[in-house]
Design an enzyme around this catalytic site. Sequence first.
Site, PDB file in Angstrom:
ATOM      1  N   GLU A 190       0.741  -1.539   0.110  1.00  0.00           N
ATOM      2  CA  GLU A 190      -0.050   0.051  -0.102  1.00  0.00           C
ATOM      3  C   GLU A 190       0.874   1.348  -0.034  1.00  0.00           C
ATOM      4  O   GLU A 190       0.464   2.285  -0.628  1.00  0.00           O
ATOM      5  CB  GLU A 190      -0.953   0.173   0.985  1.00  0.00           C
ATOM      6  CG  GLU A 190      -1.977  -0.872   1.301  1.00  0.00           C
ATOM      7  CD  GLU A 190      -1.545  -2.377   1.571  1.00  0.00           C
ATOM      8  OE1 GLU A 190      -0.426  -2.406   2.167  1.00  0.00           O
ATOM      9  OE2 GLU A 190      -2.098  -3.515   1.186  1.00  0.00           O
TER      10      GLU A 190
ATOM     11  N   HIS B 119     -10.996  -4.349  10.522  1.00  0.00           N
ATOM     12  CA  HIS B 119     -11.758  -4.320   9.353  1.00  0.00           C
ATOM     13  C   HIS B 119     -12.745  -3.218   9.285  1.00  0.00           C
ATOM     14  O   HIS B 119     -13.770  -3.444   8.137  1.00  0.00           O
ATOM     15  CB  HIS B 119     -12.049  -5.674   8.666  1.00  0.00           C
ATOM     16  CG  HIS B 119     -11.041  -6.527   8.309  1.00  0.00           C
ATOM     17  ND1 HIS B 119      -9.920  -7.096   8.856  1.00  0.00           N
ATOM     18  CD2 HIS B 119     -10.813  -6.778   6.892  1.00  0.00           C
ATOM     19  CE1 HIS B 119      -9.165  -7.596   7.870  1.00  0.00           C
ATOM     20  NE2 HIS B 119      -9.766  -7.661   6.900  1.00  0.00           N
TER      21      HIS B 119
END
Lengths: 356, 321
Positions: free
Chosen positions: A63, A132
Amino acid sequence: MPKKRIITSSEAINEATIIAMKKDKNVYVIGEGVNDPKEIFGTTKNLKKIFGKKRVIETPISENGMTGLCIGSAMMGLKPIQVHQRVDFALLALEQIINNCAKAFFVSNSKHTVPIVIRLIIGRGWGQGPMHSQILDSLFAQIPGLKVIMPSMPRDFKGMMLSAIKDPNPVIVLEHRWLHNIKGSVPKKFYSQNINKPNKIKNGKDLTIVANGYNLLEVLEIQKILNSEGISFDLFDLNVIQPLNTDSIISSVKKTGRIIVIDSGFKNLGIGSEIVTRISENCLENLKSKPVRIGLPFMPTPSTRFLANNYYPNKKTILCAILDILKKGKNKIKLEKKLKNNIPIDVPDLSFKGPF
Amino acid sequence: MISNNNLKSLYKDILKIRIVEEGISDRYSEQEMRCPIHLSIGQEAIAVGVCKNLNDKDQIVSNHRCHAHYIAKGGDINKMINEFYGNSDGCTGGRGGSMHLFDQNKGVLSSVPIVSSAIPLGVGAGFYFKYNKQNNVAVIFLGDAAIEEGVFYESLNYAKILSLPILFVCENNLFSCFTDIKERQPKNLIKKISKTFDIKTSFLDGNDTINIFNKTKKIISEIKKNKQPQFILLDTFRMFEHCGPNKDDYLNYRNPKLIKKWDKNCPLKKMEKLLISKKILSLKQISDIKDKYKVKIDNIFKKCRKKKFKGPNLKEIKLYA
Ligand SMILES: Cc1ncc(C[n+]2csc(CCOP(=O)(O)OP(=O)(O)O)c2C)c(N)n1
């Protein structure tokens, strides 16, 4: 009048992306999963088919490197749309987001612009748990140089995405997973929408409510119930979190004398903390009652629905807060019954069967 | 074979960098250049040898130690020295200081003082070239410590997997601040790592300007032709302290024999010897060139020092484009 076209928010995002890519060949889409069969919950559907692999780039699971790549290419003139399936995954890119993305314009004496859109999807429910389902809106809003938006209605998803892509600044789009399947009327053509201030969506007299994302839908449902009781409020969709423009909210509070701010993220040090502070700085004398903040407790998200139940504010907690601030607590039981509560706490609707 | 003109031009670039940096060192104690500075003295050959093969459209990115790269790529020295003094005429208008040098017209895309942070930006420039089918190369300068950061690996991977026209130039000066590479990395990791990503890798003496120039010329034409990244690892040595205007060898963190060895290997002295032995320039000519540059650069320092900050004030600075 032509019939209104009804589509979902994820279709709206998809449509905005296709329009932007057709309009400007410098726009490209990059991220983990953008070309996979799930197509980021349908939001990147058909992109590869239309634009090819060159402009729709599936990436390694890296990322920070990806973000730096996007920034470098944006400094050179490209317009990346970067997608992260979860806010939590983008935490590995905070270094590039905060150091280079947010500061390139400043540190280049305004010569570099970084026209990048970073889509961050917020998970919720079905046991997503502590890593999450983070929202972190105020974390991103803390960084000078970033714009942070959080659309809630299908129409905004398209219009605000198109504006974000056109914007010469880095724009973080916080995209609530539970909003992807919400339907609404969305114009087919190209249009852009303000991404510089909150959107006032309802007018009323009794109080001012500021909310965004999924919470906004809950407030809208409550609004219908309260209207029939003769209670009305100014409702702001805080779909633009940074730049945080509170002028219209302050004017509203001057009029109503009451405010409830509902944070999508943490209450502690949340966006609401800043809004309430500004109100106390600007119109304390107009307040008829103490300002109220609603938000997530200062704790990671628990996975099990038995705990998540008390983690997220819901229609009931919001309704109660409204009745309390208006000193109409005795109506609670009667009005609570009017709330539709036919779905389990951990799914957005009954069609949702997990896992994501 | 390298032409005499190229030799002279390489020499002059090294000299320019050296004079600017000695100028900083001489004046730093006046306390008017109030920002951290990281001198490249001793490491100029790499910047010059590589950048001489680049055009203005080719992009470079650099780190905290960016003076040599900036000058070698043609960055505006006037704007650089203004930046050291915190002037509004500096290349970043005083916003970045010495560690953020950039020059859009000359292809100095960005310098970033967070170790490894500029590396993926360089990958992005390479991506841009590929995207636009532009036949240029992006050069990423990095130190030996940069390979200890995760984003370095991510960037090698992106460069390879996307087949980008990128040259990684790793300057191994053996130290990260005061810490020896031996304490930081397993033996030879730095030599092996790029190969692991199947990236063609060359090893060069970082103080041998001519060899660097010749080899990178070939490497860059290969990159432009094959659209594949390459990696060069160069051994070199920093003669001054990590950050600041002085030498710090009294601190004894580096072996004196090593210092002596690299001092003998000074890229500037080596170039002068060569030019004289090949009779390309005489001692007198060299001394004239030096004087000329020194006067010119001294003047820039003087002017910059006298300048007043001309704004904008903090409130006028725009946060967004
Ligand atoms: C992420 C990060 N960690 C630590 C530092 C502090 N720091 C600045 S320069 C430096 C040494 C870097 O060594 P190297 O990359 O080999 O370059 P050199 O200074 O030797 O030229 C360190 C650790 C930093 N700037 N950024």
